[in-house]
Scaffold this motif. Sequence first.
Motif, PDB file in Angstrom:
ATOM      1  N   VAL A  68       8.225  45.979 -12.676  1.00  0.00           N
ATOM      2  CA  VAL A  68       9.033  47.061 -12.114  1.00  0.00           C
ATOM      3  C   VAL A  68       9.046  47.008 -10.591  1.00  0.00           C
ATOM      4  O   VAL A  68      10.096  47.180  -9.953  1.00  0.00           O
ATOM      5  N   ASP A  69       7.896  46.781  -9.970  1.00  0.00           N
ATOM      6  CA  ASP A  69       7.849  46.753  -8.512  1.00  0.00           C
ATOM      7  C   ASP A  69       8.722  45.631  -7.952  1.00  0.00           C
ATOM      8  O   ASP A  69       9.425  45.820  -6.948  1.00  0.00           O
ATOM      9  N   GLN A  70       8.666  44.473  -8.608  1.00  0.00           N
ATOM     10  CA  GLN A  70       9.506  43.366  -8.155  1.00  0.00           C
ATOM     11  C   GLN A  70      10.985  43.682  -8.378  1.00  0.00           C
ATOM     12  O   GLN A  70      11.837  43.360  -7.549  1.00  0.00           O
ATOM     13  N   ALA A  71      11.292  44.329  -9.503  1.00  0.00           N
ATOM     14  CA  ALA A  71      12.682  44.720  -9.771  1.00  0.00           C
ATOM     15  C   ALA A  71      13.190  45.684  -8.712  1.00  0.00           C
ATOM     16  O   ALA A  71      14.352  45.602  -8.282  1.00  0.00           O
ATOM     17  N   VAL A  72      12.342  46.595  -8.271  1.00  0.00           N
ATOM     18  CA  VAL A  72      12.726  47.562  -7.235  1.00  0.00           C
ATOM     19  C   VAL A  72      12.958  46.856  -5.905  1.00  0.00           C
ATOM     20  O   VAL A  72      13.912  47.157  -5.176  1.00  0.00           O
ATOM     21  N   ASN A  73      12.121  45.899  -5.565  1.00  0.00           N
ATOM     22  CA  ASN A  73      12.315  45.159  -4.316  1.00  0.00           C
ATOM     23  C   ASN A  73      13.640  44.404  -4.318  1.00  0.00           C
ATOM     24  O   ASN A  73      14.368  44.400  -3.320  1.00  0.00           O
ATOM     25  N   TYR A  74      13.957  43.768  -5.443  1.00  0.00           N
ATOM     26  CA  TYR A  74      15.257  43.097  -5.556  1.00  0.00           C
ATOM     27  C   TYR A  74      16.410  44.101  -5.505  1.00  0.00           C
ATOM     28  O   TYR A  74      17.467  43.830  -4.917  1.00  0.00           O
ATOM     29  N   ALA A  75      16.203  45.256  -6.128  1.00  0.00           N
ATOM     30  CA  ALA A  75      17.251  46.274  -6.147  1.00  0.00           C
ATOM     31  C   ALA A  75      17.571  46.759  -4.741  1.00  0.00           C
ATOM     32  O   ALA A  75      18.751  46.900  -4.368  1.00  0.00           O
ATOM     33  N   ALA A  76      16.552  47.002  -3.946  1.00  0.00           N
ATOM     34  CA  ALA A  76      16.773  47.466  -2.576  1.00  0.00           C
ATOM     35  C   ALA A  76      17.484  46.394  -1.754  1.00  0.00           C
ATOM     36  O   ALA A  76      18.410  46.688  -0.991  1.00  0.00           O
ATOM     37  N   PHE A  77      17.057  45.162  -1.921  1.00  0.00           N
ATOM     38  CA  PHE A  77      17.705  44.057  -1.210  1.00  0.00           C
ATOM     39  C   PHE A  77      19.174  43.939  -1.621  1.00  0.00           C
ATOM     40  O   PHE A  77      20.075  43.875  -0.780  1.00  0.00           O
ATOM     41  N   GLY A  78      19.422  43.952  -2.925  1.00  0.00           N
ATOM     42  CA  GLY A  78      20.785  43.784  -3.414  1.00  0.00           C
ATOM     43  C   GLY A  78      21.700  44.933  -3.026  1.00  0.00           C
ATOM     44  O   GLY A  78      22.889  44.729  -2.772  1.00  0.00           O
ATOM     45  N   ALA A  79      21.158  46.148  -2.963  1.00  0.00           N
ATOM     46  CA  ALA A  79      21.992  47.326  -2.710  1.00  0.00           C
ATOM     47  C   ALA A  79      22.196  47.617  -1.232  1.00  0.00           C
ATOM     48  O   ALA A  79      23.254  48.121  -0.841  1.00  0.00           O
ATOM     49  N   PHE A  80      21.199  47.320  -0.398  1.00  0.00           N
ATOM     50  CA  PHE A  80      21.223  47.839   0.971  1.00  0.00           C
ATOM     51  C   PHE A  80      21.347  46.774   2.059  1.00  0.00           C
ATOM     52  O   PHE A  80      21.558  47.116   3.224  1.00  0.00           O
ATOM     53  N   ILE A  81      21.239  45.488   1.720  1.00  0.00           N
ATOM     54  CA  ILE A  81      21.428  44.460   2.739  1.00  0.00           C
ATOM     55  C   ILE A  81      22.862  44.554   3.259  1.00  0.00           C
ATOM     56  O   ILE A  81      23.801  44.813   2.499  1.00  0.00           O
ATOM     57  N   GLY A  82      23.033  44.414   4.559  1.00  0.00           N
ATOM     58  CA  GLY A  82      24.365  44.569   5.143  1.00  0.00           C
ATOM     59  C   GLY A  82      24.901  45.975   5.015  1.00  0.00           C
ATOM     60  O   GLY A  82      26.117  46.178   5.007  1.00  0.00           O
ATOM     61  N   ALA A  83      24.006  46.954   4.925  1.00  0.00           N
ATOM     62  CA  ALA A  83      24.390  48.357   4.694  1.00  0.00           C
ATOM     63  C   ALA A  83      25.239  48.502   3.442  1.00  0.00           C
ATOM     64  O   ALA A  83      26.089  49.393   3.328  1.00  0.00           O
ATOM     65  N   GLY A  84      25.012  47.620   2.464  1.00  0.00           N
ATOM     66  CA  GLY A  84      25.732  47.684   1.194  1.00  0.00           C
ATOM     67  C   GLY A  84      27.194  47.299   1.298  1.00  0.00           C
ATOM     68  O   GLY A  84      27.942  47.441   0.326  1.00  0.00           O
ATOM     69  N   GLN A  85      27.611  46.788   2.439  1.00  0.00           N
ATOM     70  CA  GLN A  85      29.022  46.443   2.652  1.00  0.00           C
ATOM     71  C   GLN A  85      29.272  44.987   2.272  1.00  0.00           C
ATOM     72  O   GLN A  85      29.531  44.128   3.111  1.00  0.00           O
ATOM     73  N   THR A  86      29.158  44.726   1.001  1.00  0.00           N
ATOM     74  CA  THR A  86      29.390  43.386   0.488  1.00  0.00           C
ATOM     75  C   THR A  86      29.924  43.489  -0.926  1.00  0.00           C
ATOM     76  O   THR A  86      29.537  44.388  -1.679  1.00  0.00           O
ATOM     77  N   CYS A  87      30.820  42.567  -1.272  1.00  0.00           N
ATOM     78  CA  CYS A  87      31.459  42.629  -2.590  1.00  0.00           C
ATOM     79  C   CYS A  87      30.480  42.362  -3.730  1.00  0.00           C
ATOM     80  O   CYS A  87      30.778  42.677  -4.878  1.00  0.00           O
ATOM     81  N   VAL A  88      29.335  41.757  -3.427  1.00  0.00           N
ATOM     82  CA  VAL A  88      28.335  41.505  -4.466  1.00  0.00           C
ATOM     83  C   VAL A  88      27.140  42.453  -4.338  1.00  0.00           C
ATOM     84  O   VAL A  88      26.065  42.192  -4.879  1.00  0.00           O
ATOM     85  N   CYS A  89      27.338  43.556  -3.623  1.00  0.00           N
ATOM     86  CA  CYS A  89      26.303  44.583  -3.524  1.00  0.00           C
ATOM     87  C   CYS A  89      25.821  44.981  -4.919  1.00  0.00           C
ATOM     88  O   CYS A  89      26.618  45.189  -5.836  1.00  0.00           O
ATOM     89  N   GLY A  90      24.511  45.080  -5.098  1.00  0.00           N
ATOM     90  CA  GLY A  90      23.940  45.527  -6.377  1.00  0.00           C
ATOM     91  C   GLY A  90      24.196  47.011  -6.550  1.00  0.00           C
ATOM     92  O   GLY A  90      23.329  47.842  -6.281  1.00  0.00           O
ATOM     93  N   SER A  91      25.378  47.349  -7.026  1.00  0.00           N
ATOM     94  CA  SER A  91      25.820  48.743  -6.999  1.00  0.00           C
ATOM     95  C   SER A  91      25.648  49.481  -8.312  1.00  0.00           C
ATOM     96  O   SER A  91      25.769  50.704  -8.354  1.00  0.00           O
ATOM     97  N   ARG A  92      25.394  48.753  -9.417  1.00  0.00           N
ATOM     98  CA  ARG A  92      25.164  49.398 -10.727  1.00  0.00           C
ATOM     99  C   ARG A  92      23.892  48.826 -11.323  1.00  0.00           C
ATOM    100  O   ARG A  92      23.882  47.705 -11.833  1.00  0.00           O
ATOM    101  N   HIS A  93      22.808  49.565 -11.257  1.00  0.00           N
ATOM    102  CA  HIS A  93      21.555  49.117 -11.873  1.00  0.00           C
ATOM    103  C   HIS A  93      21.449  49.681 -13.286  1.00  0.00           C
ATOM    104  O   HIS A  93      21.464  50.902 -13.490  1.00  0.00           O
ATOM    105  N   LEU A  94      21.387  48.791 -14.240  1.00  0.00           N
ATOM    106  CA  LEU A  94      21.257  49.134 -15.651  1.00  0.00           C
ATOM    107  C   LEU A  94      19.826  48.786 -16.054  1.00  0.00           C
ATOM    108  O   LEU A  94      19.424  47.620 -15.997  1.00  0.00           O
ATOM    109  N   VAL A  95      19.075  49.800 -16.437  1.00  0.00           N
ATOM    110  CA  VAL A  95      17.621  49.638 -16.588  1.00  0.00           C
ATOM    111  C   VAL A  95      17.197  50.050 -17.991  1.00  0.00           C
ATOM    112  O   VAL A  95      17.595  51.122 -18.490  1.00  0.00           O
TER     113      VAL A  95
END
Length: 507
Positions: free
Chosen positions: A273-300
């Motif tokens: 879970v901790d590793q999943a959260v670290n990836y989630a933050a990176f995917g969602a917030f890198i570039g202030a989330g302004q990217t077409c591949v932003c991790g915008s829907r986390h299905l858990v």
Amino acid sequence: MNQTTRDPAVETHGNFIDGKEIEAGNGTFIDVLNPATGMVIARIPNSTPSDIDRAMKSARAAFEGREWGGMDIRARARLVNRLADAFEANLETLYRLETLNNGRPLNETRAQLSRLPDFFRYFAGLAIARRDDVIPVEGPYLNYTLRTPIGVVANCTPFNHPLMIMCKSLAAVLASGCTTVVKPSEYTPLTTLKLAEIFVEAGLPKGVFNVVLGYGAEAGRFLAEHPDINKLVLTGGTEAGRIAGSAAAKVFAHQTLELGGKTPVMVFDDFDVDQAVNYAAFGAFIGAGQTCVCGSRHLVQESIYDAFVEKLAAKARSIRIGNPFDPETQLGPVISARQRERVLTYSQLGREAGARAVAGGDIANVPGFEGGYFVQPTVFADVKADMRVFQEEVFGPFTSVTPFKDEAEALRLANDSPFGLGAAIRTRDVARAHRVAAGVKAGIVWVNDHHRLDPASPWGGVGESGIGREFGLESFNDHFNVKSVMVATADKPFDWYSATATQTRLN
């Protein structure tokens, strides 16, 4: 962004055509802002059809001219490698200029831009390694193919990754022998102009790489509609892709369109879970989330859902927001007041739909940067598939979390979208990873990672995320027209009409 008359106190740029900056024709200018402060840092012209035509004529002349069009393949590859070296020698200037112009933290910008010279080296290698085909055919014939560069490539680039996205196209353009006219976002034109200058100084012939400036709805449309383009490359919203793609289709131009996205991230309960959260933050917030591949829907998966939500909310609240030039800053502003308002609007929509805001959802106050466009990293939990925050692209530091029971439901939720650019899977089950990667509707899939790319790996989407591919052989080959040459090798007389009744084959 305001359209103004020229102010001599602020640096003013012109279009870059035929190897130098020149004034555009209409005399009106657009303010370019620093999104961290809201202050004007430059002004650019809003190009007219005649400005676009001038750039296209320069690109066409270079394509057909001897200096570039007649250049030997290996000589061109050596030149592209020299351009990569020049790019690398100027990285420090480009890091700082891009951070100033689009607000990404300097550490992020440095990590991204340092990869770009290798884009050019990769495609230079493809140019040298290129082989045409000899095709075995029936009868006494030699059949082979010849590939010739398609011509002038029109490239409309976005504000979120100004240099990186432009270079995905430019590297293939130069290595293939094409020429280009680039229309960068009106928000972030400065590094594109600077790179054009660097490349000409490094020996790129004039007219090969031209830059026209202005609003996408005007200058970008004029470029996409120009009757002399041979290929259109556009990265932007889906509606912009429909408009530009329809215009380019009228002249039967090749097209590569990378459009919107709503990336699903499927987190299974066998993953830490901790590793999943670290990836989630990176995917969602890198570039202030302004990217077409932003991790915008986390299905858990349900068994780890509560822990994931709690830990992701805490992670989002811990991210340091501030001055993009401060090495301690982890999140910069979004690009504009308009984009900030968009993120805040979706936060309100999420609340009204009954989703639970567990982090962020408001303006971030940064002392000393009160004029900047900062937004708190935002996480909504208990999001359902029929909510707008699940279905629509936000393009900011905003992500949602939705529970699922099993693999089948995860895939159903992931594919419940008109978009299909990126997708991600978090699991330690190798067989499941391959099954889900095969079943998800996306052009790019990351297993236990996010946001990774390589110039050898094709990049692009399906559905409303666009058509065509950048990077890899797929992109390189799409910069050529293919000619089939059929040579009769039999040395015997031929006269169809002397014995028509006995002929056994027409083609």
